[in-house]
Design an enzyme around this catalytic site. Structure first.
Site, PDB file in Angstrom:
ATOM      1  CB  SER A 190     -56.774 -22.235 -12.873  1.00 31.03           C
ATOM      2  OG  SER A 190     -58.037 -21.670 -13.037  1.00 31.03           O
TER       3      SER A 190
ATOM      4  CG  ASN B 111     -54.704 -22.647 -20.132  1.00 26.89           C
ATOM      5  OD1 ASN B 111     -53.798 -23.139 -20.784  1.00 26.89           O
ATOM      6  ND2 ASN B 111     -55.954 -23.061 -20.231  1.00 26.89           N
ATOM      7  CE1 TYR B 112     -56.241 -17.692 -18.273  1.00 24.97           C
ATOM      8  CE2 TYR B 112     -57.341 -19.573 -17.295  1.00 24.97           C
ATOM      9  CZ  TYR B 112     -57.261 -18.620 -18.278  1.00 24.97           C
ATOM     10  OH  TYR B 112     -58.187 -18.594 -19.270  1.00 24.97           O
ATOM     11  CB  ILE B 113     -51.307 -21.137 -11.695  1.00 23.94           C
ATOM     12  CG1 ILE B 113     -52.669 -20.641 -11.232  1.00 23.94           C
ATOM     13  CG2 ILE B 113     -50.338 -21.202 -10.521  1.00 23.94           C
ATOM     14  CD1 ILE B 113     -53.357 -21.563 -10.251  1.00 23.94           C
TER      15      ILE B 113
END
Length: 119
Positions: A48, A51-53
């Site tokens: 996370s 890749n996402y935050i």
């Protein structure tokens, strides 16, 4: 038997009592750390984080809460996200409208534009 303990003995009891209290506090702290570690075993936080935050959000949070960046980003990620390490603690996304996000680093006057590649 009715005599008071010598001054040295009283000091020893006091120091042992303080040492006991410190050990008790350390045991409690270690129990919490073990519990946290066990709870986080099933969570892949690094995925996370990478890749996402947005790393600027994590950086701003670390600065705000006095958490060293080394606790959140390993050496490779700090190198990869060097650009994100320059934000200040007040960094926020300004708004999010129609697939386009405007980001701002308040305090230094520089605005960054993020574009949505979805079309």
């Amino acid at each position: 038997l009715t005599e008071l303990p010598k001054k040295e003995t009283r000091r020893s009891i006091t120091s042992l009592s303080k040492a006991y209290d410190r050990c008790t506090q350390r045991i409690a702290k270690l129990k919490i750390e073990v519990e946290d570690k066990n709870e986080n075993k099933t969570t892949a936080t690094s995925t996370s984080k990478i890749n996402y935050i947005d790393p600027r959000i994590t950086t701003a949070w670390c600065i705000t809460h006095d958490v060293p960046l080394t606790k959140m980003f390993n050496k490779t990620l700090r190198s990869k996200f060097r650009w994100a390490m320059l934000v200040d603690k007040d960094w926020r996304f300004k708004n999010y409208q129609e697939g386009e996000a405007q980001a701002s680093s308040t305090g230094n006057g520089d605005d960054d534009m993020l574009e949505d590649d979805s079309g």
